[in-house]
Design an enzyme around this catalytic site. Structure first.
Site, PDB file in Angstrom:
ATOM      1  N   CYS A 160     -76.422  35.023  65.411  1.00  0.00           N
ATOM      2  CA  CYS A 160     -75.518  33.943  65.138  1.00  0.00           C
ATOM      3  C   CYS A 160     -74.058  34.625  65.259  1.00  0.00           C
ATOM      4  CB  CYS A 160     -75.477  33.401  63.315  1.00  0.00           C
ATOM      5  SG  CYS A 160     -74.497  32.257  62.891  1.00  0.00           S
ATOM      6  N   CYS A 161     -73.850  36.078  64.659  1.00  0.00           N
ATOM      7  CA  CYS A 161     -72.588  36.635  64.981  1.00  0.00           C
ATOM      8  C   CYS A 161     -72.286  36.921  66.332  1.00  0.00           C
ATOM      9  CB  CYS A 161     -72.385  37.946  64.287  1.00  0.00           C
ATOM     10  SG  CYS A 161     -72.139  37.983  62.445  1.00  0.00           S
ATOM     11  N   CYS A 242     -67.476  34.465  56.997  1.00  0.00           N
ATOM     12  CA  CYS A 242     -68.023  33.181  56.963  1.00  0.00           C
ATOM     13  C   CYS A 242     -68.147  32.742  55.518  1.00  0.00           C
ATOM     14  CB  CYS A 242     -69.114  32.897  57.920  1.00  0.00           C
ATOM     15  SG  CYS A 242     -68.594  33.172  59.677  1.00  0.00           S
ATOM     16  N   CYS A 245     -71.833  33.516  54.594  1.00  0.00           N
ATOM     17  CA  CYS A 245     -72.413  34.997  54.515  1.00  0.00           C
ATOM     18  C   CYS A 245     -71.551  35.801  53.902  1.00  0.00           C
ATOM     19  CB  CYS A 245     -72.299  35.625  55.895  1.00  0.00           C
ATOM     20  SG  CYS A 245     -73.470  34.635  57.236  1.00  0.00           S
ATOM     21  N   CYS A 268     -70.135  42.674  61.970  1.00  0.00           N
ATOM     22  CA  CYS A 268     -70.515  41.519  62.800  1.00  0.00           C
ATOM     23  C   CYS A 268     -70.631  41.806  64.356  1.00  0.00           C
ATOM     24  CB  CYS A 268     -69.265  40.465  62.764  1.00  0.00           C
ATOM     25  SG  CYS A 268     -67.677  41.163  63.169  1.00  0.00           S
TER      26      CYS A 268
HETATM   27  S1  SF4 Z   1     -70.720  35.749  59.498  1.00  0.00           S
HETATM   28 FE1  SF4 Z   1     -72.691  34.490  59.189  1.00  0.00          FE
HETATM   29  S2  SF4 Z   1     -72.238  32.432  59.808  1.00  0.00           S
HETATM   30 FE2  SF4 Z   1     -70.476  33.780  60.456  1.00  0.00          FE
HETATM   31  S3  SF4 Z   1     -71.044  34.071  62.562  1.00  0.00           S
HETATM   32 FE3  SF4 Z   1     -71.974  35.759  61.383  1.00  0.00          FE
HETATM   33  S4  SF4 Z   1     -74.131  35.345  60.889  1.00  0.00           S
HETATM   34 FE4  SF4 Z   1     -72.988  33.407  61.765  1.00  0.00          FE
END
Ligand code: SF4
Length: 272
Positions: A160-161, A242, A245, A268
């Site tokens: 996701c990151c 985010c 998270c 990240c």
């Molecule tokens: S911090 Fe969490 S929601 Fe944001 S990009 Fe990374 S995994 Fe995705």
């Protein structure tokens, strides 16, 4: 693309149900079509010029003030410079304003930010003359859910990151010769030896003007310059990512312990 919601928007990193796992979703190791996943490298000549700048000035800039480092960048670099903004505070914008004439503030809108972070971005746009660019991932949150399954931040936060932060930043950097980051050595053990000046893997110069600052020095600078801050920093969120998270942390705890809490993820990937 807008924010996720206010404080308390954490949705948990362990909430992936069996149904999600059974669906026929795309492998999260494969990024969506429609966007480059890496930055185009600079030419060998440009890279070499940056390597020489680091060799000549890197040590000297270790003891320079953040203002002096910005002025050095203005004097020694010809191309545009990206100033990355997390919208936790606005220290980098304040340092860049009036010093970096080819600077551009850039903000990664993952689509999962707290609404307070988006409001801080809007306030920054009002206060500073430097242009502000908001960079977004290829897929909206809804499209990502459809493609990779719901709550990818929980099932695979690294992917996701990568798709919502690392790859958009990589695309954003293409027109720039250098970028300014707010990384500090006290942030995490992984950042303890970060230099003021370095050449990234694409040959761009990465400048970390507040890398030596302590938390107290950041606070003092914010007070002295009456800076815009993200209000969540006063509500138990000393390190804001985010909403999905980031958990609040108790006073005295490691400020970054609320990031990806309950997992062993600490970065990240933007600075590694
Ligand atoms: S911090 Fe969490 S929601 Fe944001 S990009 Fe990374 S995994 Fe995705």
């Amino acid at each position: 693309m807008s924010g996720q919601g206010g404080a308390g928007g954490f949705l948990g990193l362990n909430g992936v149900g069996n149904n999600d796992q059974q669906a026929d979703y795309r492998d999260p190791e494969t990024s969506p079509k429609g966007g480059d996943t890496s930055t185009t490298p600079l030419s060998d000549e440009q890279r070499q010029a940056h390597v020489e700048l680091v060799a000549k000035w890197g040590q000297q800039l270790e003891t320079a003030t953040a203002e002096e480092i910005m002025e050095w960048a203005e004097e020694h670099l010809e191309g545009p410079i990206a100033v990355t903004m997390s919208m936790q505070d606005t220290v980098l914008a304040e340092l860049a304003e009036g010093r970096l004439h080819s600077g551009e503030l850039v903000f990664l809108d993952t689509g999962y930010h707290f609404k307070e972070t988006i409001e801080t971005r809007d306030n920054v746009e009002q206060r500073y003359q430097l242009p502000l660019k908001t960079v977004e991932p290829v897929l909206s949150r809804e499209e990502q859910d459809e493609t990779y399954g719901p709550r990818l931040y929980a099932s695979n936060p690294t992917a996701c990151c990568r798709m919502r932060k690392v790859e958009p930043l990589a695309r954003m950097l293409n027109p720039f010769e250098a970028w300014i980051s707010g990384v500090r050595r006290v942030d995490a053990p992984t950042r303890a030896t970060t230099p003021v000046l370095e050449v990234d893997r694409t040959g761009r110069l990465k400048i970390n003007p507040i890398v030596t600052w302590t938390d107290e020095e950041v606070e003092q600078y914010i007070t002295d310059h009456d800076l815009i801050i993200n209000p969540l920093t006063k509500q138990g969120y000393p390190s804001i990512g985010c909403a999905t998270c980031t958990l609040p942390v108790a006073e005295g705890e490691d400020p970054r312990s609320g990031r990806w809490a309950g997992t062993n993820k600490v970065e990240c990937g933007l600075h590694t």
